[in-house]
Write a protein that holds these residues in place. Structure first.
Motif, short mmCIF file in Angstrom:
data_model
loop_
_atom_site.label_atom_id
_atom_site.label_comp_id
_atom_site.label_asym_id
_atom_site.label_seq_id
_atom_site.Cartn_x
_atom_site.Cartn_y
_atom_site.Cartn_z
N ASN A 342 0.82 -1.20 0.00
CA ASN A 342 0.00 0.00 0.00
C ASN A 342 0.86 1.26 0.00
OD1 ASN A 342 -3.22 0.48 1.63
ND2 ASN A 342 -2.22 1.69 0.08
N SER A 343 1.89 1.25 0.84
CA SER A 343 2.81 2.38 0.90
C SER A 343 3.56 2.55 -0.41
CB SER A 343 3.79 2.19 2.06
OG SER A 343 4.72 3.24 2.12
N LEU A 344 3.92 1.43 -1.02
CA LEU A 344 4.68 1.48 -2.26
C LEU A 344 3.89 2.20 -3.35
CD1 LEU A 344 7.49 0.33 -3.16
CD2 LEU A 344 6.21 -1.51 -4.27
N VAL A 345 2.63 1.81 -3.52
CA VAL A 345 1.82 2.41 -4.58
C VAL A 345 1.41 3.85 -4.20
CG1 VAL A 345 -0.39 1.50 -3.73
CG2 VAL A 345 -0.13 2.05 -6.14
N TYR A 346 1.16 4.11 -2.91
CA TYR A 346 0.74 5.45 -2.48
C TYR A 346 1.85 6.47 -2.73
CZ TYR A 346 -0.91 9.21 0.59
OH TYR A 346 -1.31 10.42 1.08
N TYR A 347 3.06 6.16 -2.28
CA TYR A 347 4.15 7.10 -2.47
C TYR A 347 4.66 7.08 -3.91
CZ TYR A 347 4.21 7.85 2.53
OH TYR A 347 3.84 8.20 3.81
N GLY A 348 4.51 5.94 -4.57
CA GLY A 348 4.87 5.90 -5.99
C GLY A 348 4.07 6.90 -6.80
N LEU A 349 2.79 7.05 -6.48
CA LEU A 349 1.94 8.03 -7.16
C LEU A 349 2.15 9.44 -6.62
CD1 LEU A 349 -1.37 5.95 -7.35
CD2 LEU A 349 0.08 6.62 -9.28
N SER A 350 2.25 9.58 -5.30
CA SER A 350 2.37 10.91 -4.69
C SER A 350 3.66 11.62 -5.08
CB SER A 350 2.29 10.79 -3.16
OG SER A 350 1.05 10.29 -2.75
N LEU A 351 4.78 10.89 -5.08
CA LEU A 351 6.07 11.50 -5.40
C LEU A 351 6.28 11.65 -6.89
CD1 LEU A 351 8.34 9.63 -2.80
CD2 LEU A 351 7.24 11.86 -2.58
N ASN A 352 5.39 11.08 -7.69
CA ASN A 352 5.51 11.14 -9.15
C ASN A 352 4.71 12.28 -9.74
OD1 ASN A 352 7.25 9.64 -10.69
ND2 ASN A 352 5.71 8.25 -11.46
N VAL A 353 4.20 13.18 -8.89
CA VAL A 353 3.29 14.22 -9.34
C VAL A 353 3.91 15.11 -10.42
CG1 VAL A 353 3.96 15.87 -7.55
CG2 VAL A 353 1.67 15.97 -8.51
N THR A 354 5.24 15.25 -10.43
CA THR A 354 5.90 16.11 -11.42
C THR A 354 6.06 15.42 -12.77
OG1 THR A 354 8.08 15.35 -10.66
CG2 THR A 354 7.20 17.36 -9.65
N GLY A 386 -17.44 -4.43 4.86
CA GLY A 386 -16.50 -5.05 5.80
C GLY A 386 -15.07 -4.68 5.50
N ARG A 387 -14.19 -5.02 6.44
CA ARG A 387 -12.78 -4.62 6.34
C ARG A 387 -12.04 -5.43 5.28
NH1 ARG A 387 -16.01 -1.89 9.68
NH2 ARG A 387 -15.17 -1.49 11.76
N LYS A 388 -12.24 -6.74 5.29
CA LYS A 388 -11.45 -7.62 4.43
C LYS A 388 -11.67 -7.32 2.95
CE LYS A 388 -12.56 -12.02 4.27
NZ LYS A 388 -12.63 -13.45 4.64
N LYS A 389 -12.92 -7.25 2.53
CA LYS A 389 -13.22 -7.01 1.11
C LYS A 389 -12.71 -5.65 0.66
CE LYS A 389 -17.31 -10.00 0.91
NZ LYS A 389 -18.79 -10.04 0.73
N CYS A 390 -12.91 -4.63 1.49
CA CYS A 390 -12.45 -3.28 1.14
C CYS A 390 -10.94 -3.24 0.98
CB CYS A 390 -12.90 -2.28 2.20
SG CYS A 390 -14.64 -1.86 2.12
N GLN A 391 -10.24 -3.81 1.95
CA GLN A 391 -8.78 -3.79 1.90
C GLN A 391 -8.28 -4.49 0.64
OE1 GLN A 391 -6.24 -2.79 4.87
NE2 GLN A 391 -5.69 -2.33 2.78
N ALA A 392 -8.82 -5.66 0.34
CA ALA A 392 -8.34 -6.43 -0.80
C ALA A 392 -8.68 -5.77 -2.14
CB ALA A 392 -8.94 -7.84 -0.74
N VAL A 393 -9.94 -5.38 -2.31
CA VAL A 393 -10.38 -4.83 -3.61
C VAL A 393 -9.72 -3.49 -3.89
CG1 VAL A 393 -12.38 -3.98 -4.88
CG2 VAL A 393 -12.57 -6.08 -3.55
N LEU A 394 -9.57 -2.65 -2.89
CA LEU A 394 -8.95 -1.34 -3.11
C LEU A 394 -7.47 -1.48 -3.50
CD1 LEU A 394 -10.56 0.63 -0.15
CD2 LEU A 394 -10.93 1.05 -2.59
N LEU A 395 -6.77 -2.43 -2.89
CA LEU A 395 -5.38 -2.67 -3.28
C LEU A 395 -5.30 -3.16 -4.74
CD1 LEU A 395 -3.63 -4.36 -0.20
CD2 LEU A 395 -3.05 -2.18 -1.27
N LEU A 396 -6.21 -4.06 -5.10
CA LEU A 396 -6.23 -4.56 -6.47
C LEU A 396 -6.49 -3.42 -7.46
CD1 LEU A 396 -8.26 -7.87 -5.95
CD2 LEU A 396 -5.86 -7.70 -6.58
N LEU A 397 -7.44 -2.53 -7.14
CA LEU A 397 -7.76 -1.42 -8.03
C LEU A 397 -6.57 -0.48 -8.20
CD1 LEU A 397 -9.79 0.19 -9.72
CD2 LEU A 397 -10.58 1.28 -7.59
N ALA A 398 -5.90 -0.15 -7.09
CA ALA A 398 -4.74 0.74 -7.17
C ALA A 398 -3.64 0.12 -8.04
CB ALA A 398 -4.20 1.03 -5.77
N GLY A 399 -3.42 -1.17 -7.87
CA GLY A 399 -2.39 -1.84 -8.66
C GLY A 399 -2.72 -1.87 -10.14
#
Length: 546
Positions: A342-354, A386-399
């Motif tokens: 999660n951190s990898l994709v979050y900062y990968g997008l945030s620091l790539n803003v330029t 629920g927590r499990k479905k949200c966590q899994a599906v959101l990670l898949l979508l970001a990837g």
């Protein structure tokens, strides 16, 4: 036997006291985005050329254009090279004009930047050419500080309490954050930023504990995600602040000095009553519970409050319990993996803003707005699915969004930015889910240790993310391919975790009852507070912290 959640229910699951506490926890997070991604705006690339003032000795009346034309070679597109120059010679100006210069070398006397440019980190410390990678390296050093903060303040918060760790973190961030504005050298800048990052990490994980341990089961997502919404609002403020203040030292002061205003927390910030009970500090726990009930205009039944006592002091959890206990080992490994990707994709997008091709201030404003929407929507997503479905599906979508970006041509900035915004939405919502999910999965006695370890995994990813961007020199799609494939794998692993929606928090490491038996929900599957009658029925029970 009464559970601690019954005391929270008696004083009010999300009354005025808890709302005031959430506001207090939100204010530091409003200022944290500046420390997290502010460097993106103080290292904006500008045109630069080698300092070739040596030719002024023989041609003092040359214009800037004439000087560049004589001393700086051009690239294949006809533009002046930014990192090389013609080697100085001891000829007269006429000979230089007549024969020209051929031998080239790297910039040996520094660089020249636009005269109208406000001082930035890039221009003051020459973060260009061979020193360009220092920008990404300094971001990794900052992430190292986040890692150290999670490693230090997570277990420390379980040992000495949530309140003192949060106060210490605020003090450190205030002092060293302001100190960054006065550093004389870039390496000192990196050292100060590393210290600031340890404090930021301490604030993030400690605010999480206080936000979850003071509210009822059905309000936990709301309490945590309100603070995360303030983090998103802080990103939008960052876009406007950095647009209006281009001098990097003044920007550092504007982004760091307001933290000193939070020193009043010394008098108003409470300790976690749940933590006090697990440490056997029953009288202190009673006082803060009664104060909370008073502010909420509620009364804890005397019989119920009288049960808040320890026959034997609670056995403290150990960091090793995270791996020694089978049920915790699975949770720890999967959640650490989830936080990492999660951190990898979050900062990968945030620091790539330029690098998305549009105005960076407008893109950052859009990122902040979509992150705010993600944090708010996460409140309802966690409740509905629920927590499990949200966590899994959101990670898949970001990837998946990052993998698509990797295949988009560079001349399509609008399409790239739109996909990046969708990815940022999913990554932000997933990050919020992981905070709520982790706080519910780990027991109180080692909650901060568990969240701290997960956060350490995230910070390792944060250290790696800026370095992955350096792989762009081999192929522009490589970084995004990595940022995309990792969360897809992490999302699939999350399906192996237990569901915790509506479950009461576990206090010890023994495992307790299954989450399904501890749910507080109605037939619709939506979390609801326990009934008032339950409190009266529990008066004949007994609270034990052993």
């Amino acid at each position: 036997m009464a559970e601690f959640g019954d005391f929270i229910s008696a004083l009010g699951e999300f009354g005025l006291y808890q709302k005031w506490l959430v506001l207090l926890l939100s204010l530091p997070l409003l200022l944290n985005p500046f420390q997290m991604i502010g460097q993106v705006f103080i290292v904006v690339d500008v045109p630069h050329y080698c300092n070739t003032s040596w030719i002024r000795a023989v041609g003092p009346n040359l214009t800037e254009e004439e000087q560049l034309n004589l001393t700086v070679p051009r690239d294949a597109d006809g533009a002046y090279e930014q990192c090389s120059m013609y080697s100085p010679v001891d000829w007269d100006l006429g000979s230089i004009v007549a024969y020209g210069l051929n031998a080239t070398e790297k910039c040996s006397s520094g660089w020249v930047y636009p005269s109208a440019q406000q001082p930035s980190l890039l221009t003051e410390f020459d973060l260009v050419c061979d020193r360009k990678d220092l920008n990404d390296i300094s971001q990794s050093v900052y992430m190292l500080g986040l890692f150290l903060g999670a490693m230090i303040f997570g277990p420390l918060s379980d040992r000495i309490g949530r309140r003192p760790v949060l106060l210490i973190s605020i003090f450190i961030q205030s002092l060293f954050g302001l100190g960054v504005a006065f550093v004389p050298h870039f390496y000192v800048y990196m050292a100060f930023r590393c210290v600031v990052a340890t404090a930021v990490s301490g604030i993030l994980i400690t605010a999480l504990a206080l936000g979850t341990e003071w509210v009822g089961a059905s309000y936990r997502p709301r309490a945590v995600l309100i603070t995360h919404c303030c983090f998103a609002i802080g990103q939008m403020i960052l876009a406007g602040l950095s647009y209006g203040i281009r001098n990097w030292r003044l920007l550092e002061i504007a982004g760091s000095a307001p933290m000193f205003a939070l020193f009043f927390y010394i008098w108003v910030l409470p300790e976690s009553a749940r933590w006090l009970v697990t440490k056997g500090k029953i009288e202190e726990a009673k006082k803060v519970l009664q104060k909370a009930a008073s502010i909420n205009k509620r009364t804890i039944p005397p019989g119920l409050l009288g049960q808040l006592k320890c026959e034997t002091q609670a056995k403290s959890g150990s960091f090793l319990d995270l791996f020694r206990k089978k049920h915790l080992r699975k949770v720890t490994l999967i959640m650490s993996c989830a936080w990492f990707v999660n951190s990898l994709v979050y900062y990968g997008l945030s620091l790539n803003v330029t690098n998305f091709g549009l105005d960076i201030y407008l893109t950052q404003l859009a990122f902040g707005a979509v992150e705010l929407a993600a944090r708010i929507s996460c409140i309802f997503l966690l409740q509905w699915f629920g927590r499990k479905k949200c966590q899994a599906v959101l990670l898949l979508l970001a990837g998946v969004m990052c993998l698509i970006i990797a295949g988009i041509p560079k001349d399509q900035p609008v399409a790239t930015t739109v996909l990046a915004i969708i990815g940022k939405f999913a990554a932000s919502a997933s990050f919020s889910s992981s905070y709520v999910y982790s706080a519910e999965l780990f027991p109180t006695v080692i909650r901060q240790s568990g969240v701290g370890l997960s956060s350490m995994a995230a910070r390792v990813a944060g250290i790696i993310a800026p370095l992955i961007r350096l792989l762009e020199q081999y192929h522009r799609a490589v970084p995004m391919a990595i940022f995309g494939s990792a969360p897809v794998l992490g999302g699939l692993l999350c399906f192996l975790l237990p569901e915790t929606r509506g479950a009461e928090l576990v206090d010890d490491t023994r495992g307790g009852r299954p989450a399904a038996e501890r749910h507080v929900s109605d037939n619709t599957g939506v979390d609801t507070p326990p009934t008032e009658q339950k409190n009266e029925a529990l008066l004949s029970g007994h609270w034990s912290c052993s």
